[in-house]
Design an enzyme around this catalytic site. Structure first.
Site, mmCIF file in Angstrom:
data_model
loop_
_atom_site.group_PDB
_atom_site.id
_atom_site.type_symbol
_atom_site.label_atom_id
_atom_site.label_comp_id
_atom_site.label_asym_id
_atom_site.label_seq_id
_atom_site.Cartn_x
_atom_site.Cartn_y
_atom_site.Cartn_z
ATOM 1 N NE ARG A 179 14.009 5.318 5.880
ATOM 2 C CZ ARG A 179 12.787 5.619 6.290
ATOM 3 N NH1 ARG A 179 12.334 6.842 6.110
ATOM 4 N NH2 ARG A 179 12.015 4.727 6.869
ATOM 5 N NE ARG A 183 22.459 3.771 17.639
ATOM 6 C CZ ARG A 183 21.424 2.987 17.357
ATOM 7 N NH1 ARG A 183 21.541 1.685 17.400
ATOM 8 N NH2 ARG A 183 20.270 3.531 17.081
ATOM 9 N NE ARG A 256 10.717 -1.163 -5.957
ATOM 10 C CZ ARG A 256 10.857 -2.137 -6.846
ATOM 11 N NH1 ARG A 256 10.547 -1.954 -8.122
ATOM 12 N NH2 ARG A 256 11.308 -3.315 -6.452
ATOM 13 N NE ARG A 287 10.431 -5.388 5.787
ATOM 14 C CZ ARG A 287 10.301 -4.199 6.329
ATOM 15 N NH1 ARG A 287 11.265 -3.702 7.082
ATOM 16 N NH2 ARG A 287 9.218 -3.473 6.140
ATOM 17 C CE1 TYR A 360 10.506 5.126 2.111
ATOM 18 C CE2 TYR A 360 12.508 6.123 2.954
ATOM 19 C CZ TYR A 360 11.755 5.010 2.682
ATOM 20 O OH TYR A 360 12.268 3.772 2.975
ATOM 21 C CG ASP A 362 9.380 6.968 9.196
ATOM 22 O OD1 ASP A 362 9.103 5.998 8.472
ATOM 23 O OD2 ASP A 362 10.533 7.230 9.590
HETATM 24 P P1 FAD Z 1 -2.041 5.753 3.671
HETATM 25 O O1 FAD Z 1 -1.847 4.918 4.875
HETATM 26 O O2 FAD Z 1 -1.597 5.212 2.362
HETATM 27 O O3 FAD Z 1 -3.586 6.118 3.590
HETATM 28 C C1 FAD Z 1 -4.205 6.654 2.452
HETATM 29 C C2 FAD Z 1 -5.618 6.114 2.416
HETATM 30 O O4 FAD Z 1 -6.311 6.787 1.368
HETATM 31 C C3 FAD Z 1 -5.679 4.621 2.103
HETATM 32 O O5 FAD Z 1 -6.468 3.959 3.058
HETATM 33 C C4 FAD Z 1 -6.320 4.572 0.722
HETATM 34 O O6 FAD Z 1 -7.153 3.441 0.531
HETATM 35 C C5 FAD Z 1 -7.135 5.853 0.709
HETATM 36 N N1 FAD Z 1 -7.380 6.337 -0.643
HETATM 37 C C6 FAD Z 1 -6.464 6.610 -1.590
HETATM 38 N N2 FAD Z 1 -7.071 7.014 -2.729
HETATM 39 C C7 FAD Z 1 -8.392 6.998 -2.461
HETATM 40 C C8 FAD Z 1 -9.545 7.277 -3.238
HETATM 41 N N3 FAD Z 1 -9.444 7.640 -4.518
HETATM 42 N N4 FAD Z 1 -10.756 7.175 -2.683
HETATM 43 C C9 FAD Z 1 -10.887 6.764 -1.390
HETATM 44 N N5 FAD Z 1 -9.827 6.481 -0.610
HETATM 45 C C10 FAD Z 1 -8.615 6.581 -1.138
HETATM 46 N N6 FAD Z 1 6.310 4.424 9.106
HETATM 47 C C11 FAD Z 1 6.822 4.374 10.353
HETATM 48 O O7 FAD Z 1 6.772 5.367 11.093
HETATM 49 N N7 FAD Z 1 7.388 3.220 10.844
HETATM 50 C C12 FAD Z 1 7.458 2.082 10.106
HETATM 51 O O8 FAD Z 1 7.971 1.062 10.571
HETATM 52 C C13 FAD Z 1 6.914 2.099 8.773
HETATM 53 N N8 FAD Z 1 6.970 1.013 8.000
HETATM 54 C C14 FAD Z 1 6.441 1.054 6.750
HETATM 55 C C15 FAD Z 1 6.458 -0.116 5.983
HETATM 56 C C16 FAD Z 1 5.919 -0.116 4.718
HETATM 57 C C17 FAD Z 1 5.921 -1.383 3.887
HETATM 58 C C18 FAD Z 1 5.355 1.087 4.198
HETATM 59 C C19 FAD Z 1 4.792 1.126 2.812
HETATM 60 C C20 FAD Z 1 5.347 2.242 4.950
HETATM 61 C C21 FAD Z 1 5.874 2.238 6.226
HETATM 62 N N9 FAD Z 1 5.801 3.367 7.040
HETATM 63 C C22 FAD Z 1 6.346 3.327 8.305
HETATM 64 C C23 FAD Z 1 5.166 4.619 6.590
HETATM 65 C C24 FAD Z 1 3.681 4.698 6.979
HETATM 66 O O9 FAD Z 1 2.972 3.612 6.427
HETATM 67 C C25 FAD Z 1 3.095 5.996 6.431
HETATM 68 O O10 FAD Z 1 3.843 7.107 6.845
HETATM 69 C C26 FAD Z 1 1.638 6.241 6.822
HETATM 70 O O11 FAD Z 1 0.893 5.078 6.954
HETATM 71 C C27 FAD Z 1 1.018 7.131 5.771
HETATM 72 O O12 FAD Z 1 -0.298 7.478 6.105
HETATM 73 P P2 FAD Z 1 -1.199 8.201 5.030
HETATM 74 O O13 FAD Z 1 -2.514 8.414 5.678
HETATM 75 O O14 FAD Z 1 -0.486 9.354 4.460
HETATM 76 O O15 FAD Z 1 -1.325 7.172 3.804
HETATM 77 N N1 UDP Z 2 18.773 -1.021 3.997
HETATM 78 C C1 UDP Z 2 19.784 -1.894 3.653
HETATM 79 N N2 UDP Z 2 19.891 -3.084 4.310
HETATM 80 C C2 UDP Z 2 19.045 -3.438 5.295
HETATM 81 C C3 UDP Z 2 18.027 -2.545 5.662
HETATM 82 C C4 UDP Z 2 17.914 -1.344 4.983
HETATM 83 O O1 UDP Z 2 20.562 -1.607 2.765
HETATM 84 O O2 UDP Z 2 19.196 -4.546 5.837
HETATM 85 C C5 UDP Z 2 18.673 0.238 3.238
HETATM 86 C C6 UDP Z 2 17.664 0.156 2.104
HETATM 87 O O3 UDP Z 2 18.163 0.925 1.033
HETATM 88 C C7 UDP Z 2 16.460 0.856 2.668
HETATM 89 C C8 UDP Z 2 17.097 1.924 3.545
HETATM 90 O O4 UDP Z 2 18.245 1.282 4.085
HETATM 91 O O5 UDP Z 2 15.655 1.419 1.660
HETATM 92 C C9 UDP Z 2 16.204 2.436 4.635
HETATM 93 O O6 UDP Z 2 15.817 1.344 5.404
HETATM 94 P P1 UDP Z 2 14.489 1.374 6.263
HETATM 95 O O7 UDP Z 2 14.426 0.125 7.047
HETATM 96 O O8 UDP Z 2 14.448 2.669 6.980
HETATM 97 O O9 UDP Z 2 13.381 1.349 5.123
HETATM 98 P P2 UDP Z 2 11.795 1.276 5.254
HETATM 99 O O10 UDP Z 2 11.441 -0.114 4.842
HETATM 100 O O11 UDP Z 2 11.407 1.612 6.654
HETATM 101 O O12 UDP Z 2 11.332 2.301 4.290
#
Ligand code: FAD
Ligand code: UDP
Length: 378
Positions: A179, A183, A256, A287, A360, A362
Protein backbone atom coordinates in the site's frame (compact mmCIF):
# COMPACT_ATOMS: atom_id res chain seq x y z
CA UNK A 1 -44.15 -4.04 4.15
CA UNK A 2 -43.37 -0.53 5.25
CA UNK A 3 -39.94 -0.25 3.63
CA UNK A 4 -38.31 -1.70 0.53
CA UNK A 5 -34.92 -1.94 2.22
CA UNK A 6 -33.66 -2.22 5.74
CA UNK A 7 -30.07 -0.97 5.79
CA UNK A 8 -28.02 -2.12 8.77
CA UNK A 9 -25.24 0.40 9.44
CA UNK A 10 -25.03 4.16 8.86
CA UNK A 11 -21.38 4.17 7.78
CA UNK A 12 -20.22 4.95 4.25
CA UNK A 13 -21.53 1.66 2.83
CA UNK A 14 -24.95 2.17 4.43
CA UNK A 15 -25.14 5.86 3.51
CA UNK A 16 -24.17 5.22 -0.13
CA UNK A 17 -26.68 2.42 -0.64
CA UNK A 18 -29.39 4.36 1.22
CA UNK A 19 -28.79 7.48 -0.86
CA UNK A 20 -28.85 5.66 -4.19
CA UNK A 21 -31.84 3.47 -3.42
CA UNK A 22 -33.82 6.44 -2.10
CA UNK A 23 -32.92 8.39 -5.25
CA UNK A 24 -34.23 5.47 -7.29
CA UNK A 25 -37.58 5.69 -5.49
CA UNK A 26 -37.19 2.93 -2.88
CA UNK A 27 -38.17 3.49 0.71
CA UNK A 28 -35.28 2.75 3.05
CA UNK A 29 -34.83 2.51 6.79
CA UNK A 30 -31.25 2.86 8.02
CA UNK A 31 -30.44 1.61 11.51
CA UNK A 32 -27.24 1.84 13.50
CA UNK A 33 -26.37 0.55 16.92
CA UNK A 34 -24.25 3.61 17.59
CA UNK A 35 -25.74 6.90 18.81
CA UNK A 36 -24.57 8.72 15.67
CA UNK A 37 -24.23 8.26 11.91
CA UNK A 38 -20.94 7.93 10.02
CA UNK A 39 -19.58 4.57 11.14
CA UNK A 40 -15.83 4.81 11.41
CA UNK A 41 -15.58 8.09 9.54
CA UNK A 42 -17.60 9.95 12.21
CA UNK A 43 -16.13 13.30 13.23
CA UNK A 44 -17.07 15.29 16.32
CA UNK A 45 -16.50 19.00 16.82
CA UNK A 46 -14.34 19.62 19.90
CA UNK A 47 -13.20 23.21 20.57
CA UNK A 48 -13.89 24.14 16.96
CA UNK A 49 -11.86 21.22 15.57
CA UNK A 50 -13.39 18.26 13.70
CA UNK A 51 -11.97 15.29 15.60
CA UNK A 52 -11.79 11.96 13.78
CA UNK A 53 -13.23 9.87 16.61
CA UNK A 54 -12.55 6.44 15.10
CA UNK A 55 -9.15 7.16 13.60
CA UNK A 56 -7.72 9.60 11.08
CA UNK A 57 -9.42 9.45 7.69
CA UNK A 58 -8.00 10.93 4.52
CA UNK A 59 -10.09 10.61 1.42
CA UNK A 60 -8.08 9.70 -1.68
CA UNK A 61 -8.97 8.22 -5.03
CA UNK A 62 -7.94 8.22 -8.69
CA UNK A 63 -11.50 7.59 -9.78
CA UNK A 64 -12.89 10.90 -11.03
CA UNK A 65 -16.45 9.62 -10.73
CA UNK A 66 -16.03 8.76 -7.06
CA UNK A 67 -14.32 12.10 -6.39
CA UNK A 68 -17.17 13.98 -8.11
CA UNK A 69 -19.65 11.83 -6.22
CA UNK A 70 -18.36 12.74 -2.75
CA UNK A 71 -17.88 16.37 -3.78
CA UNK A 72 -21.54 16.51 -4.75
CA UNK A 73 -22.42 16.20 -1.04
CA UNK A 74 -19.78 18.44 0.54
CA UNK A 75 -16.72 20.47 -0.44
CA UNK A 76 -13.27 18.95 0.11
CA UNK A 77 -10.18 20.89 1.19
CA UNK A 78 -6.64 20.58 -0.19
CA UNK A 79 -5.20 18.41 2.61
CA UNK A 80 -2.37 16.18 1.41
CA UNK A 81 -1.22 13.50 3.80
CA UNK A 82 2.52 13.79 4.56
CA UNK A 83 3.14 11.77 7.73
CA UNK A 84 6.44 11.94 9.55
CA UNK A 85 8.04 9.00 11.37
CA UNK A 86 9.76 9.23 14.74
CA UNK A 87 12.25 6.36 14.38
CA UNK A 88 14.08 4.17 16.95
CA UNK A 89 17.29 6.15 16.30
CA UNK A 90 15.52 9.28 17.65
CA UNK A 91 15.44 10.97 14.23
CA UNK A 92 12.47 12.12 12.18
CA UNK A 93 11.99 10.73 8.68
CA UNK A 94 9.55 11.72 5.96
CA UNK A 95 7.06 9.15 4.75
CA UNK A 96 6.26 7.50 2.42
CA UNK A 97 9.67 6.25 1.33
CA UNK A 98 11.00 8.95 -0.99
CA UNK A 99 14.12 11.00 -1.72
CA UNK A 100 13.66 12.97 1.51
CA UNK A 101 13.63 9.71 3.50
CA UNK A 102 16.66 8.35 1.63
CA UNK A 103 18.59 11.58 2.19
CA UNK A 104 17.70 11.51 5.92
CA UNK A 105 18.61 7.80 6.17
CA UNK A 106 21.79 7.60 4.06
CA UNK A 107 22.72 11.14 2.98
CA UNK A 108 22.16 10.25 -0.70
CA UNK A 109 21.22 13.25 -2.83
CA UNK A 110 20.33 11.97 -6.30
CA UNK A 111 17.91 9.28 -7.53
CA UNK A 112 20.87 7.25 -8.90
CA UNK A 113 22.65 7.28 -5.56
CA UNK A 114 19.43 6.34 -3.78
CA UNK A 115 18.71 3.49 -6.21
CA UNK A 116 22.22 2.09 -5.76
CA UNK A 117 21.81 2.21 -1.98
CA UNK A 118 18.40 0.53 -2.14
CA UNK A 119 19.75 -2.20 -4.44
CA UNK A 120 22.62 -2.83 -2.04
CA UNK A 121 20.11 -3.02 0.84
CA UNK A 122 17.81 -5.45 -0.99
CA UNK A 123 20.58 -7.72 -2.24
CA UNK A 124 20.73 -10.18 0.68
CA UNK A 125 16.99 -10.75 0.85
CA UNK A 126 16.71 -11.23 -2.94
CA UNK A 127 19.57 -13.72 -2.92
CA UNK A 128 18.00 -15.64 -0.07
CA UNK A 129 14.70 -15.86 -1.93
CA UNK A 130 16.39 -17.00 -5.15
CA UNK A 131 18.42 -19.61 -3.26
CA UNK A 132 15.18 -21.01 -1.85
CA UNK A 133 13.55 -20.96 -5.29
CA UNK A 134 10.88 -18.50 -4.13
CA UNK A 135 9.45 -16.19 -6.81
CA UNK A 136 7.03 -14.01 -4.85
CA UNK A 137 7.59 -12.65 -1.32
CA UNK A 138 5.79 -14.99 1.07
CA UNK A 139 5.17 -12.51 3.86
CA UNK A 140 5.44 -8.84 4.79
CA UNK A 141 9.04 -9.08 5.97
CA UNK A 142 10.21 -10.63 2.71
CA UNK A 143 8.19 -8.09 0.75
CA UNK A 144 9.64 -5.13 2.67
CA UNK A 145 13.23 -6.41 2.51
CA UNK A 146 13.07 -7.07 -1.22
CA UNK A 147 11.26 -3.82 -1.96
CA UNK A 148 13.23 -1.31 0.09
CA UNK A 149 15.92 -3.15 2.07
CA UNK A 150 16.97 -3.65 5.62
CA UNK A 151 17.66 -0.15 7.06
CA UNK A 152 14.20 1.14 6.19
CA UNK A 153 12.61 -2.14 7.18
CA UNK A 154 14.23 -2.03 10.61
CA UNK A 155 13.78 1.68 11.32
CA UNK A 156 10.45 2.48 9.72
CA UNK A 157 8.51 -0.72 9.10
CA UNK A 158 9.20 -3.68 11.39
CA UNK A 159 8.21 -2.31 14.82
CA UNK A 160 5.36 -0.10 13.58
CA UNK A 161 3.86 -3.03 11.71
CA UNK A 162 4.27 -5.45 14.61
CA UNK A 163 2.67 -2.90 16.97
CA UNK A 164 -0.16 -2.24 14.55
CA UNK A 165 -0.94 -5.86 13.77
CA UNK A 166 0.25 -7.60 16.97
CA UNK A 167 1.87 -10.22 14.78
CA UNK A 168 5.37 -10.83 13.46
CA UNK A 169 6.07 -9.38 10.02
CA UNK A 170 6.86 -12.94 8.91
CA UNK A 171 3.27 -13.92 9.74
CA UNK A 172 1.61 -11.08 7.84
CA UNK A 173 0.62 -11.00 4.17
CA UNK A 174 2.91 -9.13 1.76
CA UNK A 175 0.15 -6.95 0.29
CA UNK A 176 -0.19 -4.79 3.42
CA UNK A 177 3.14 -3.09 2.77
CA UNK A 178 2.52 -2.69 -0.96
CA UNK A 179 0.00 0.00 0.00
CA UNK A 180 2.93 2.35 0.66
CA UNK A 181 4.52 4.15 -2.29
CA UNK A 182 8.30 4.05 -2.88
CA UNK A 183 9.54 6.97 -4.97
CA UNK A 184 12.79 8.42 -6.25
CA UNK A 185 11.41 11.95 -6.09
CA UNK A 186 11.24 14.49 -3.28
CA UNK A 187 7.52 13.97 -2.80
CA UNK A 188 6.06 13.41 0.68
CA UNK A 189 2.51 12.77 -0.50
CA UNK A 190 1.50 9.50 1.20
CA UNK A 191 -0.81 8.56 -1.66
CA UNK A 192 -0.35 8.17 -5.40
CA UNK A 193 -3.97 9.03 -6.15
CA UNK A 194 -5.05 11.96 -8.32
CA UNK A 195 -7.54 13.34 -5.80
CA UNK A 196 -7.22 13.82 -2.06
CA UNK A 197 -8.77 15.91 0.70
CA UNK A 198 -10.91 16.14 3.81
CA UNK A 199 -14.57 17.18 3.79
CA UNK A 200 -14.97 20.81 4.83
CA UNK A 201 -17.09 20.63 7.98
CA UNK A 202 -16.04 17.03 8.71
CA UNK A 203 -17.06 13.56 7.54
CA UNK A 204 -20.22 13.64 9.64
CA UNK A 205 -21.52 16.40 7.38
CA UNK A 206 -20.76 14.26 4.31
CA UNK A 207 -22.76 11.36 5.74
CA UNK A 208 -25.60 13.60 6.95
CA UNK A 209 -25.89 15.06 3.46
CA UNK A 210 -25.90 11.59 1.92
CA UNK A 211 -28.66 10.55 4.29
CA UNK A 212 -30.87 13.62 3.70
CA UNK A 213 -34.45 12.44 3.21
CA UNK A 214 -33.68 8.93 4.51
CA UNK A 215 -35.23 7.63 7.71
CA UNK A 216 -32.52 6.77 10.25
CA UNK A 217 -32.93 5.03 13.59
CA UNK A 218 -29.92 5.20 15.89
CA UNK A 219 -29.11 3.18 19.04
CA UNK A 220 -30.70 0.18 17.36
CA UNK A 221 -28.83 -3.10 17.19
CA UNK A 222 -30.06 -5.32 14.40
CA UNK A 223 -29.58 -8.48 16.44
CA UNK A 224 -31.61 -7.20 19.36
CA UNK A 225 -34.60 -6.41 17.14
CA UNK A 226 -34.13 -8.90 14.34
CA UNK A 227 -37.66 -10.29 14.26
CA UNK A 228 -39.52 -6.98 14.33
CA UNK A 229 -37.14 -5.44 11.81
CA UNK A 230 -37.67 -8.31 9.38
CA UNK A 231 -41.37 -7.53 9.44
CA UNK A 232 -40.62 -4.03 8.16
CA UNK A 233 -38.72 -4.81 4.96
CA UNK A 234 -38.23 -7.70 2.54
CA UNK A 235 -34.69 -6.87 1.59
CA UNK A 236 -31.74 -6.14 3.81
CA UNK A 237 -28.45 -4.43 3.14
CA UNK A 238 -26.14 -5.56 5.89
CA UNK A 239 -22.90 -3.67 6.59
CA UNK A 240 -21.98 -5.20 9.98
CA UNK A 241 -19.71 -8.17 10.74
CA UNK A 242 -20.53 -11.16 8.56
CA UNK A 243 -19.64 -13.77 11.21
CA UNK A 244 -22.07 -12.21 13.68
CA UNK A 245 -24.83 -12.38 11.05
CA UNK A 246 -24.42 -16.14 11.10
CA UNK A 247 -24.12 -16.40 14.89
CA UNK A 248 -20.41 -17.23 14.59
CA UNK A 249 -21.35 -20.74 13.53
CA UNK A 250 -17.92 -21.44 12.02
CA UNK A 251 -16.07 -19.41 14.69
CA UNK A 252 -14.99 -15.79 15.12
CA UNK A 253 -13.23 -13.83 12.41
CA UNK A 254 -10.36 -11.83 13.88
CA UNK A 255 -9.92 -8.09 13.73
CA UNK A 256 -7.51 -5.53 15.04
CA UNK A 257 -9.03 -2.83 17.15
CA UNK A 258 -7.70 0.61 17.99
CA UNK A 259 -8.12 2.64 21.16
CA UNK A 260 -7.67 6.38 21.26
CA UNK A 261 -6.40 8.63 24.02
CA UNK A 262 -7.75 12.03 23.04
CA UNK A 263 -6.61 15.20 24.80
CA UNK A 264 -7.15 18.92 24.35
CA UNK A 265 -3.97 20.94 24.83
CA UNK A 266 -3.82 24.59 25.65
CA UNK A 267 -1.46 25.42 22.80
CA UNK A 268 -2.07 26.16 19.13
CA UNK A 269 0.38 23.69 17.60
CA UNK A 270 1.42 20.46 19.34
CA UNK A 271 3.47 18.59 16.76
CA UNK A 272 3.34 20.65 13.55
CA UNK A 273 1.77 17.88 11.48
CA UNK A 274 -1.47 15.90 11.35
CA UNK A 275 0.26 12.52 11.66
CA UNK A 276 3.45 11.44 13.42
CA UNK A 277 4.11 7.69 13.41
CA UNK A 278 6.21 6.15 16.19
CA UNK A 279 8.13 3.42 14.42
CA UNK A 280 10.06 2.16 17.46
CA UNK A 281 9.10 -0.76 19.68
CA UNK A 282 9.25 1.04 23.07
CA UNK A 283 6.56 3.68 22.47
CA UNK A 284 3.30 1.83 23.15
CA UNK A 285 1.18 3.81 20.69
CA UNK A 286 1.51 3.69 16.92
CA UNK A 287 0.93 7.34 16.12
CA UNK A 288 -0.25 10.74 17.32
CA UNK A 289 -2.87 12.55 15.30
CA UNK A 290 -3.24 16.33 15.68
CA UNK A 291 -6.68 16.87 14.18
CA UNK A 292 -6.57 20.60 13.38
CA UNK A 293 -3.88 20.05 10.72
CA UNK A 294 -6.45 18.21 8.60
CA UNK A 295 -8.32 21.45 8.06
CA UNK A 296 -6.09 24.40 8.97
CA UNK A 297 -3.00 25.09 6.87
CA UNK A 298 -0.01 27.35 7.41
CA UNK A 299 -0.77 30.18 9.82
CA UNK A 300 -4.47 29.22 9.98
CA UNK A 301 -3.31 26.75 12.64
CA UNK A 302 -2.78 29.67 15.06
CA UNK A 303 -6.34 31.01 14.67
CA UNK A 304 -7.46 28.49 17.30
CA UNK A 305 -5.45 28.76 20.56
CA UNK A 306 -6.08 25.12 21.51
CA UNK A 307 -5.44 21.82 19.80
CA UNK A 308 -6.76 18.25 20.07
CA UNK A 309 -4.49 15.22 19.76
CA UNK A 310 -5.16 11.48 19.79
CA UNK A 311 -2.67 8.78 20.62
CA UNK A 312 -3.55 5.59 18.81
CA UNK A 313 -3.05 2.17 20.40
CA UNK A 314 -3.56 -0.92 18.34
CA UNK A 315 -4.91 -4.01 20.11
CA UNK A 316 -6.20 -7.48 19.44
CA UNK A 317 -9.95 -7.48 19.14
CA UNK A 318 -12.11 -9.27 21.70
CA UNK A 319 -15.87 -9.74 21.47
CA UNK A 320 -17.49 -6.45 22.49
CA UNK A 321 -14.66 -4.27 21.12
CA UNK A 322 -15.09 -2.23 17.94
CA UNK A 323 -13.81 -4.23 14.99
CA UNK A 324 -11.53 -2.02 12.88
CA UNK A 325 -9.15 -3.88 10.62
CA UNK A 326 -9.97 -7.30 9.17
CA UNK A 327 -6.95 -9.59 9.54
CA UNK A 328 -6.65 -11.10 6.10
CA UNK A 329 -4.25 -13.92 6.97
CA UNK A 330 -4.73 -17.53 5.88
CA UNK A 331 -6.83 -18.63 8.84
CA UNK A 332 -9.23 -15.74 8.58
CA UNK A 333 -9.42 -15.79 4.80
CA UNK A 334 -10.40 -19.47 4.89
CA UNK A 335 -12.98 -18.79 7.60
CA UNK A 336 -14.40 -15.84 5.68
CA UNK A 337 -14.73 -18.01 2.56
CA UNK A 338 -17.07 -20.29 4.53
CA UNK A 339 -19.26 -17.39 5.61
CA UNK A 340 -19.20 -15.97 2.10
CA UNK A 341 -20.59 -19.21 0.76
CA UNK A 342 -23.62 -18.76 3.01
CA UNK A 343 -23.91 -15.08 2.08
CA UNK A 344 -23.85 -15.89 -1.64
CA UNK A 345 -26.89 -18.11 -1.17
CA UNK A 346 -28.99 -15.35 0.43
CA UNK A 347 -31.66 -13.98 -1.86
CA UNK A 348 -32.77 -11.02 0.19
CA UNK A 349 -29.64 -9.96 2.01
CA UNK A 350 -26.84 -7.98 0.39
CA UNK A 351 -23.52 -7.88 2.26
CA UNK A 352 -21.72 -4.61 1.73
CA UNK A 353 -18.74 -2.78 3.26
CA UNK A 354 -15.56 -3.40 5.21
CA UNK A 355 -17.04 -5.68 7.88
CA UNK A 356 -19.64 -7.53 5.82
CA UNK A 357 -17.13 -8.32 3.07
CA UNK A 358 -14.22 -8.69 5.50
CA UNK A 359 -12.02 -6.60 3.21
CA UNK A 360 -9.37 -3.99 3.98
CA UNK A 361 -11.29 -1.39 1.96
CA UNK A 362 -10.52 2.32 1.86
CA UNK A 363 -13.41 4.77 1.78
CA UNK A 364 -13.39 5.25 -2.00
CA UNK A 365 -13.46 1.49 -2.48
CA UNK A 366 -16.39 1.09 -0.09
CA UNK A 367 -18.35 3.71 -2.04
CA UNK A 368 -17.43 2.18 -5.38
CA UNK A 369 -18.46 -1.34 -4.25
CA UNK A 370 -21.68 -0.02 -2.74
CA UNK A 371 -22.55 1.76 -5.99
CA UNK A 372 -21.93 -1.45 -7.96
CA UNK A 373 -24.15 -3.43 -5.59
CA UNK A 374 -26.99 -0.91 -5.88
CA UNK A 375 -26.72 -0.97 -9.68
CA UNK A 376 -27.40 -4.70 -9.61
CA UNK A 377 -30.57 -4.03 -7.62
CA UNK A 378 -32.03 -1.43 -9.96
P1 FAD B 1 -18.23 1.13 9.09
O1 FAD B 1 -17.76 2.53 9.00
O2 FAD B 1 -17.60 0.24 10.10
O3 FAD B 1 -19.80 1.16 9.32
C1 FAD B 1 -20.55 0.05 9.73
C2 FAD B 1 -21.68 0.57 10.60
O4 FAD B 1 -22.55 -0.52 10.87
C3 FAD B 1 -21.19 1.11 11.94
O5 FAD B 1 -21.71 2.40 12.17
C4 FAD B 1 -21.75 0.11 12.95
O6 FAD B 1 -22.12 0.70 14.18
C5 FAD B 1 -22.97 -0.42 12.21
N1 FAD B 1 -23.36 -1.75 12.67
C6 FAD B 1 -22.59 -2.85 12.71
N2 FAD B 1 -23.28 -3.90 13.21
C7 FAD B 1 -24.51 -3.42 13.48
C8 FAD B 1 -25.68 -3.99 14.05
N3 FAD B 1 -25.69 -5.26 14.45
N4 FAD B 1 -26.78 -3.25 14.19
C9 FAD B 1 -26.77 -1.93 13.83
N5 FAD B 1 -25.69 -1.34 13.29
C10 FAD B 1 -24.59 -2.06 13.13
N6 FAD B 1 -10.03 4.76 4.54
C11 FAD B 1 -9.55 5.73 3.72
O7 FAD B 1 -9.97 5.83 2.56
N7 FAD B 1 -8.62 6.63 4.17
C12 FAD B 1 -8.13 6.60 5.44
O8 FAD B 1 -7.30 7.43 5.81
C13 FAD B 1 -8.63 5.59 6.33
N8 FAD B 1 -8.18 5.51 7.59
C14 FAD B 1 -8.67 4.55 8.41
C15 FAD B 1 -8.22 4.52 9.74
C16 FAD B 1 -8.71 3.57 10.61
C17 FAD B 1 -8.24 3.55 12.05
C18 FAD B 1 -9.66 2.62 10.14
C19 FAD B 1 -10.18 1.55 11.05
C20 FAD B 1 -10.09 2.64 8.83
C21 FAD B 1 -9.61 3.60 7.96
N9 FAD B 1 -10.10 3.70 6.66
C22 FAD B 1 -9.59 4.67 5.82
C23 FAD B 1 -11.13 2.79 6.14
C24 FAD B 1 -12.55 3.35 6.31
O9 FAD B 1 -12.82 3.59 7.67
C25 FAD B 1 -13.56 2.32 5.79
O10 FAD B 1 -13.26 1.94 4.48
C26 FAD B 1 -15.01 2.80 5.83
O11 FAD B 1 -15.29 3.66 6.88
C27 FAD B 1 -15.89 1.57 5.92
O12 FAD B 1 -17.25 1.92 5.87
P2 FAD B 1 -18.34 0.82 6.18
O13 FAD B 1 -19.65 1.49 6.06
O14 FAD B 1 -18.08 -0.40 5.39
O15 FAD B 1 -18.07 0.36 7.70
N1 UDP C 1 3.63 1.02 7.78
C1 UDP C 1 4.89 1.00 8.34
N2 UDP C 1 5.41 2.15 8.86
C2 UDP C 1 4.73 3.31 8.84
C3 UDP C 1 3.45 3.34 8.26
C4 UDP C 1 2.93 2.17 7.75
O1 UDP C 1 5.52 -0.03 8.37
O2 UDP C 1 5.26 4.32 9.35
C5 UDP C 1 3.09 -0.25 7.26
C6 UDP C 1 2.20 -0.96 8.27
O3 UDP C 1 2.40 -2.35 8.12
C7 UDP C 1 0.81 -0.63 7.78
C8 UDP C 1 1.01 -0.58 6.27
O4 UDP C 1 2.31 -0.01 6.11
O5 UDP C 1 -0.13 -1.61 8.15
C9 UDP C 1 -0.02 0.22 5.54
O6 UDP C 1 0.00 1.51 6.07
P1 UDP C 1 -1.26 2.46 5.98
O7 UDP C 1 -0.89 3.77 6.53
O8 UDP C 1 -1.78 2.38 4.59
O9 UDP C 1 -2.27 1.73 6.97
P2 UDP C 1 -3.73 2.18 7.44
O10 UDP C 1 -3.55 2.63 8.85
O11 UDP C 1 -4.23 3.24 6.52
O12 UDP C 1 -4.51 0.93 7.33
Amino acid sequence: MKYDYLIVGAGLAGATTAHELTKAGFKCLVIDKRPQVGGNVYTENISGINVHKYGAHIFHTSDKQIWDYVNSFVGFNRYTNCPVAQAPDGKLYNLPFNMNTFYQMWGVKTPDEAQRKIDEQRKDALERMHAEGVEEPRNLEEQALTLIGKDIYEKLIKHYTEKQWGRKCTDLPAFIIRRLPVRLTFDNNYFNDSFQGIPVGGYTLLIENMLKGVEVKLNTDYFEHREELHKLADKIIYTGEIDRFYDYRFGHLQYRTVSFETETHDMPNYQGNAVINYTDSETPFTRIIEHKHFEAFGNEVYANPVTVISREYSKEWNPGDEPYYPVNDERNSALYAKYKELADREENVIFCGRLAEYRYYDMHQVISEALKKVKQLL
